[in-house]
Design a protein around this motif. Structure first.
Motif, PDB file in Angstrom:
ATOM      1  N   ALA B  57      35.398  52.667  50.107  1.00  0.00           N
ATOM      2  CA  ALA B  57      36.509  53.592  49.762  1.00  0.00           C
ATOM      3  C   ALA B  57      37.702  52.850  50.181  1.00  0.00           C
ATOM      4  O   ALA B  57      38.745  52.996  49.382  1.00  0.00           O
ATOM      5  CB  ALA B  57      36.442  54.991  50.330  1.00  0.00           C
ATOM      6  N   LEU B  58      37.859  52.220  51.293  1.00  0.00           N
ATOM      7  CA  LEU B  58      38.912  51.757  51.789  1.00  0.00           C
ATOM      8  C   LEU B  58      39.351  50.563  50.639  1.00  0.00           C
ATOM      9  O   LEU B  58      40.572  50.193  50.294  1.00  0.00           O
ATOM     10  CB  LEU B  58      38.579  50.969  53.043  1.00  0.00           C
ATOM     11  N   ASN B  59      38.362  49.791  50.274  1.00  0.00           N
ATOM     12  CA  ASN B  59      38.647  48.645  49.319  1.00  0.00           C
ATOM     13  C   ASN B  59      39.211  49.244  47.942  1.00  0.00           C
ATOM     14  O   ASN B  59      40.131  48.688  47.327  1.00  0.00           O
ATOM     15  CB  ASN B  59      37.475  47.700  48.979  1.00  0.00           C
ATOM     16  N   GLN B  60      38.632  50.462  47.479  1.00  0.00           N
ATOM     17  CA  GLN B  60      38.942  51.033  46.394  1.00  0.00           C
ATOM     18  C   GLN B  60      40.418  51.378  46.491  1.00  0.00           C
ATOM     19  O   GLN B  60      41.196  51.592  45.541  1.00  0.00           O
ATOM     20  CB  GLN B  60      38.254  52.169  46.054  1.00  0.00           C
ATOM     21  N   SER B  61      40.727  51.905  47.599  1.00  0.00           N
ATOM     22  CA  SER B  61      42.327  52.576  47.618  1.00  0.00           C
ATOM     23  C   SER B  61      43.296  51.532  47.503  1.00  0.00           C
ATOM     24  O   SER B  61      44.516  51.877  47.305  1.00  0.00           O
ATOM     25  CB  SER B  61      42.444  53.397  49.076  1.00  0.00           C
ATOM     26  N   PHE B  62      42.957  50.303  47.118  1.00  0.00           N
ATOM     27  CA  PHE B  62      43.943  49.241  47.078  1.00  0.00           C
ATOM     28  C   PHE B  62      44.093  49.007  45.629  1.00  0.00           C
ATOM     29  O   PHE B  62      44.922  48.070  45.280  1.00  0.00           O
ATOM     30  CB  PHE B  62      43.621  48.073  47.714  1.00  0.00           C
ATOM     31  N   GLU B  63      43.115  49.637  44.816  1.00  0.00           N
ATOM     32  CA  GLU B  63      43.273  49.095  43.402  1.00  0.00           C
ATOM     33  C   GLU B  63      44.563  49.488  42.727  1.00  0.00           C
ATOM     34  O   GLU B  63      45.067  48.244  42.082  1.00  0.00           O
ATOM     35  CB  GLU B  63      42.306  50.099  42.712  1.00  0.00           C
ATOM     36  N   GLN B  64      45.270  50.549  42.854  1.00  0.00           N
ATOM     37  CA  GLN B  64      46.659  50.416  42.233  1.00  0.00           C
ATOM     38  C   GLN B  64      47.748  49.449  42.744  1.00  0.00           C
ATOM     39  O   GLN B  64      48.307  48.913  42.043  1.00  0.00           O
ATOM     40  CB  GLN B  64      47.047  52.062  42.559  1.00  0.00           C
ATOM     41  N   PHE B  65      47.432  49.270  44.270  1.00  0.00           N
ATOM     42  CA  PHE B  65      48.395  48.286  44.757  1.00  0.00           C
ATOM     43  C   PHE B  65      48.258  47.163  44.278  1.00  0.00           C
ATOM     44  O   PHE B  65      49.001  46.001  43.739  1.00  0.00           O
ATOM     45  CB  PHE B  65      48.450  48.328  46.241  1.00  0.00           C
ATOM     46  N   THR B  66      46.973  46.458  43.962  1.00  0.00           N
ATOM     47  CA  THR B  66      46.848  45.428  43.271  1.00  0.00           C
ATOM     48  C   THR B  66      47.031  45.216  41.911  1.00  0.00           C
ATOM     49  O   THR B  66      47.649  44.209  41.555  1.00  0.00           O
ATOM     50  CB  THR B  66      45.037  45.000  43.417  1.00  0.00           C
ATOM     51  N   LYS B  67      47.082  46.376  41.177  1.00  0.00           N
ATOM     52  CA  LYS B  67      47.461  46.335  39.922  1.00  0.00           C
ATOM     53  C   LYS B  67      48.985  46.122  39.901  1.00  0.00           C
ATOM     54  O   LYS B  67      49.608  45.341  38.910  1.00  0.00           O
ATOM     55  CB  LYS B  67      47.403  47.728  39.252  1.00  0.00           C
ATOM     56  N   ASP B  68      49.654  46.592  40.880  1.00  0.00           N
ATOM     57  CA  ASP B  68      51.331  46.639  40.683  1.00  0.00           C
ATOM     58  C   ASP B  68      51.805  45.381  41.043  1.00  0.00           C
ATOM     59  O   ASP B  68      52.749  44.850  40.667  1.00  0.00           O
ATOM     60  CB  ASP B  68      51.846  47.775  41.616  1.00  0.00           C
ATOM     61  N   THR B  69      51.013  44.882  42.264  1.00  0.00           N
ATOM     62  CA  THR B  69      51.530  43.545  42.780  1.00  0.00           C
ATOM     63  C   THR B  69      51.011  42.187  42.700  1.00  0.00           C
ATOM     64  O   THR B  69      51.371  41.308  42.917  1.00  0.00           O
ATOM     65  CB  THR B  69      51.754  43.770  44.430  1.00  0.00           C
ATOM     66  N   GLY B  70      49.700  42.318  42.267  1.00  0.00           N
ATOM     67  CA  GLY B  70      48.918  41.276  41.973  1.00  0.00           C
ATOM     68  C   GLY B  70      48.238  40.718  43.346  1.00  0.00           C
ATOM     69  O   GLY B  70      47.740  39.480  43.119  1.00  0.00           O
ATOM     70  N   ILE B  71      48.573  41.254  44.376  1.00  0.00           N
ATOM     71  CA  ILE B  71      47.909  40.831  45.596  1.00  0.00           C
ATOM     72  C   ILE B  71      46.378  41.657  45.771  1.00  0.00           C
ATOM     73  O   ILE B  71      46.275  42.658  45.652  1.00  0.00           O
ATOM     74  CB  ILE B  71      48.875  41.404  46.958  1.00  0.00           C
ATOM     75  N   LYS B  72      45.626  40.564  45.785  1.00  0.00           N
ATOM     76  CA  LYS B  72      44.265  41.049  45.931  1.00  0.00           C
ATOM     77  C   LYS B  72      43.955  41.506  47.513  1.00  0.00           C
ATOM     78  O   LYS B  72      44.366  40.729  48.689  1.00  0.00           O
ATOM     79  CB  LYS B  72      43.241  40.072  45.571  1.00  0.00           C
ATOM     80  N   VAL B  73      43.237  42.528  47.681  1.00  0.00           N
ATOM     81  CA  VAL B  73      43.060  42.948  49.179  1.00  0.00           C
ATOM     82  C   VAL B  73      41.745  43.017  49.360  1.00  0.00           C
ATOM     83  O   VAL B  73      40.698  43.501  48.532  1.00  0.00           O
ATOM     84  CB  VAL B  73      43.604  44.202  49.677  1.00  0.00           C
ATOM     85  N   GLU B  74      41.148  42.248  50.530  1.00  0.00           N
ATOM     86  CA  GLU B  74      39.819  42.220  50.662  1.00  0.00           C
ATOM     87  C   GLU B  74      39.335  42.779  52.164  1.00  0.00           C
ATOM     88  O   GLU B  74      39.650  42.361  53.100  1.00  0.00           O
ATOM     89  CB  GLU B  74      39.019  40.755  50.553  1.00  0.00           C
ATOM     90  N   TYR B  75      38.725  43.930  52.066  1.00  0.00           N
ATOM     91  CA  TYR B  75      38.406  44.424  53.552  1.00  0.00           C
ATOM     92  C   TYR B  75      37.027  44.139  53.718  1.00  0.00           C
ATOM     93  O   TYR B  75      36.073  44.370  52.657  1.00  0.00           O
ATOM     94  CB  TYR B  75      38.591  46.270  53.655  1.00  0.00           C
ATOM     95  N   THR B  76      36.440  43.686  54.938  1.00  0.00           N
ATOM     96  CA  THR B  76      35.242  43.528  55.486  1.00  0.00           C
ATOM     97  C   THR B  76      34.951  44.115  56.647  1.00  0.00           C
ATOM     98  O   THR B  76      35.797  43.846  57.525  1.00  0.00           O
ATOM     99  CB  THR B  76      35.277  41.811  55.653  1.00  0.00           C
ATOM    100  N   GLY B  77      34.177  45.119  56.656  1.00  0.00           N
ATOM    101  CA  GLY B  77      33.546  45.749  57.798  1.00  0.00           C
ATOM    102  C   GLY B  77      32.597  44.990  58.625  1.00  0.00           C
ATOM    103  O   GLY B  77      31.744  44.133  57.963  1.00  0.00           O
TER     104      GLY B  77
END
Lengths: 398, 443
Positions: B57-77
């Motif tokens: 869910a945490l990874n999913q919550s960055f979807e819009q942010f990635t679309k807007d800025t082009g910055i990929k976010v990779e969360y690893t637990g």
């Protein structure tokens, strides 16, 4: 060993490492990953073949080539492995093996400079890494054990006083002693008895496999399995031990919280369970190597089975016995997994290796951790000295 | 070997060349984008202790942010995050961002000198949306480092509304009423009214610390609580002993615990999340746990064999552990903090985004969690209960205190305090337990 990289400087890097390679690889399509892995594997094999091809050739140029490889490859390996915690250990292994192989190749070609000169040159990378990766951390651990938890202020013997007076430190020492006394004794005794009884018995192989199998299970796995056996709850029992207790009308017991020492002994049982197989296999092989003539001679002299065992078998397998006992003892000294999985050091079950990690990782108490490491080192030392002396003695006999 | 001289040479060299090409594609340190080339396409690595579906869910919550800025976010637990992160950071292998669940651990990380100061944008976001006390948990030596991310509200008593109706009892308003209620349920059912579980692998005992903290806060007030956290009020002092005694009236009473599991000592061997199943199927009338227990009700069954409904008139619901005396509501909360180890532009953009209400909304909408971000919309929370909890957190009239054990030095907070709770349940006298816990300060 407790090591801490200085905070200001970051380790040098080659620009890429195995870590970044795997990250990059993980992001690719699985179908693409296969050929890349095959190619990389081929490249590594090719590099090794290249060295094997060139290593034994005579000639001055090849000598320098070997020497360069001896220095460059460990550095390359270190750069590649850098982000991994144990990189130094692997690189040390690579350097030692590489240095030895290349020296041997050079010595065989007999055209390099003098023997001593070669020896020093080829041993240099391994020696340097030994100093950096083993001697330096050992000394810095010793030094750190005289400083407080942050490592800034000199506190003298405080950390050692803590080790022997604080409940955690005290129990870790006592429990480690219990482990190292009981585990090798019982594992070897049971393994030896088993090996003797099934020797030349029908279905020996199957019987051996049965006892050897636990040895193949990791300590973490063994810990989880035995946790079910010691499980405690009221009502329906899923724990075997409490199932037996309640079947006879008793009250279920919290085995892993049972003090004093009961819980530690139950943990030692898990270790013995998993190590007996090792003892049995080695001792069984040694028993088979005892010359049958000696046995026959003893039998003719009228010795009974017990006397034959005591006076022929045991002396015959003495060196194997020593190997087994010391190996298991060293294993018991550095036990970590079983304690971590089963009790987490609660209820006075902690041991030196576990407490060392606990103090360093959870509490950031580097001083305590270093002191525990030194105490553990002192415990291991006599075993190693004993082992080395035994090996030397055997050499003299030969 | 049957190879010709030339092929002997060429084959390994060729292989090496291909290998080098493969390696060239994965240069180390390209993960967080270059400064001058913009942040487009950069990847930011986040590490934390959140695993499983919550990590997804945490990874999913960055979807819009990635679309807007082009910055990929990779969360690893990482399940062993608390133990590993300090070693990793001091060893020079820090992630770009770490999600730190305890202010005490955050302080240790700040002490390594690797944590970046929070940017002005993050700082003003926290001023605007969280308030002073939340900011203070991320501040060390007057420098603000880390903004809070999500939150949870502790001190809930989970119960069965249907059963309460059946027994004709009401939600208590004071701690004394709670004890009376406990006795009433005991009389009506003849079984234990409470269940509790302290087992949590290496962290066993922490659910007990929450009990004590709640009682200290409710009995002696936020001031004593703060002094206790600071170490000025000792564990051996009267207020703390009173809290232990109050908790002991329930947890050490064999008539009151441990519903569905056994006697008092069984508390130590029950996993903290296992109580959810017993509350859901009606075997356990009440249990004390934080808001995050609501997530555990998604995977258990009620008496009829269906997923229990969490609602005021459903199978399970929760009320806040009542205060001891009249006064305003004091609750205990917890949360995670976002610490950055890089001042890279892309990383800073992610940190800034994580402090905005937009991020809180995006994550809360995905379910199971709440945020204390005052700009976030509580109605987005996945259940009525979480909406209520979030409103309590955002309410300016709520006196909120952070989990005390997370604020104390690790040797106490996650050392002797946890251990002390376990041995207290095992029957060690309270005074001994208290002095043992206090001794953790000298560890």
């Amino acid at each position: 060993m407790v090591t801490r990289a200085p905070v200001e400087t970051r380790p040098t890097t080659l620009g890429f490492s195995l870590n970044s390679f795997f990250r990059w690889l993980g992001g690719l399509n699985p179908i693409v990953q296969i050929p890349i892995i095959v190619v990389v594997f081929g490249a590594v094999v090719g590099l090794i073949l290249l060295l094997i091809e060139y290593a034994p050739r005579p000639g001055r140029g090849y000598f320098w080539l070997r020497l360069a490889a001896c220095f460059l490859l460990p550095v390359l390996a270190f750069m590649l492995l850098r982000p991994y915690q144990n990189a130094v250990i692997y690189v040390l292994g690579i350097a030692v093996i590489l240095g030895a192989v290349l020296f041997w190749a050079d010595y065989r070609s007999r055209q390099g400079a003098g023997y001593l000169f070669q020896l020093i040159l080829f041993a240099a990378p391994a020696t340097i890494l030994l100093l950096v990766g083993l001697i330096y951390p050992a000394i810095s651990t010793l030094v750190q054990s005289f400083f407080d938890k942050t490592g800034d202020n000199f506190v003298g013997l405080d950390n050692y006083i803590w080790t022997f007076t604080n409940p955690e430190g005290f129990w870790s020492v006592i429990n480690t002693l219990i482990w190292v006394l009981l585990a090798p004794t019982f594992a070897t005794a049971i393994g030896l008895a088993y090996a003797v009884f099934i020797d030349r018995a029908k279905g020996e192989r199957v019987l051996k496999i049965l006892i050897f199998m636990p040895f193949a299970i990791s300590f973490v796995g063994a810990g989880i399995i035995w946790k079910f056996i010691y499980d405690f709850r009221q009502g329906d029992q899923i724990g075997l031990l409490n199932g037996i207790v309640t079947a006879f009308g008793g009250q279920p017991v919290t085995w892993l919280a049972a003090q004093p020492l009961v819980n530690t002994l139950l943990l030692v049982v898990v270790f013995i369970w998993s190590q007996t197989g090792l003892a049995m296999v080695i001792l069984s092989a040694a028993i088979k190597a005892v010359p049958p003539e000696q046995m026959e001679a003893a039998e003719l002299d009228g010795a009974n089975a017990w006397e034959r065992f005591r006076n022929v078998t045991v002396p015959g397998i003495r060196s194997s016995l020593i190997v087994v006992v010391t190996t298991i003892a060293i294993g018991a000294l550095k036990i970590y997994d079983i304690v971590a999985v089963m009790t987490g050091g609660r209820n006075d079950t902690t041991v030196l290796a576990f407490e060392m990690v606990n103090q360093q990782q959870r509490f950031q108490s580097y001083g305590h951790s270093a002191a525990l490491a030194v105490v553990l080192f002192i415990f291991v030392l006599p075993l190693i000295i004993f082992n080395v002396r035994q090996i030397r003695k055997q050499r003299e006999i030969r | 070997m049957g190879m010709s001289q030339r092929r002997r040479l060429l084959a390994p060299v060729g292989l090496l060349a291909v290998g080098a090409l493969a390696l060239a594609g994965c240069a180390e340190g390209d993960s967080s984008g270059s400064g001058d080339g913009g942040t487009e396409g950069a990847t930011v690595r986040i590490s934390g202790g959140i695993t499983g579906t919550e990590a997804d869910a945490l990874n999913q919550s960055f979807e819009q942010f990635t679309k807007d800025t082009g910055i990929k976010v990779e969360y690893t637990g990482d399940k062993g995050f608390e133990g590993n992160i300090v070693t990793k950071v001091t060893g020079g292998d820090a992630p770009d961002i770490a999600i730190v669940p305890q202010p005490g651990l955050l302080k240790t990380l700040v002490d390594t000198g690797e944590v970046q100061k929070a940017s002005d944008a993050v700082s003003s976001n926290v001023d605007e949306y969280w308030g002073e006390d939340w900011k203070s948990y991320g501040t060390f030596d007057d420098t603000f480092y880390a903004a809070p991310m999500l939150a949870n509200l502790k001190g809930y008593v989970w119960y069965s509304p249907a059963k309460f109706k059946e027994w004709g009892v009401e939600i208590p308003k004071t701690y004394d009423e709670l004890l009376t209620l406990t006795q009433t349920i005991r009389d009506k059912t003849g079984a234990a009214p409470w269940c509790a579980g302290f087992a949590s692998e290496a962290a066993s005992g922490w659910p007990g610390t929450d009990w004590i903290e709640d009682l200290v806060l409710r009995q002696s007030g936020p001031d004593v609580y703060d002094q206790w956290v600071a170490g000025d009020v000792k564990f051996t002092d009267q207020p703390i002993k009173e809290a232990f005694d109050a908790v002991g009236e329930i947890l050490l009473n064999p008539d009151y615990v441990n519903a569905g599991f056994g006697d008092v000592r069984s508390i130590n061997s029950v996993a903290f999340a296992d109580v959810a199943a017993k509350v859901a199927d009606g075997t356990c009338p009440m249990t004390h746990q934080a808001s995050f227990l609501s997530a555990n009700f998604l995977t258990v069954k009620n008496a009829a064999g269906q997923t229990p409904t969490v609602a005021p008139d459903g199978d399970v619901y929760a009320f806040i552990l009542p205060r001891v005396s009249e006064g305003e509501l004091s609750v205990e909360g917890g949360g995670e903090f976002v610490a950055a180890f890089s001042d890279d532009e892309a990383v800073q953009k992610v940190v800034e985004y994580m402090s905005t209400p937009e991020f809180a909304d995006a994550r809360v909408k995905l379910g199971g969690v709440i945020s204390a971000n005052k700009g976030a919309d509580p109605s987005l929370a996945s259940s009525e209960f979480l909406t209520e909890a979030m409103k309590v957190l955002q309410d300016p009239n709520t006196t909120l205190r952070f989990d005390a054990s997370d604020l104390m030095p690790a040797t106490v907070g996650s050392g002797s305090f946890w251990k002390g709770m376990v041995s207290w349940i095992d029957g060690k006298p309270t005074d001994e337990v208290l002095s043992d816990i206090q001794a953790g300060y000298n560890n």
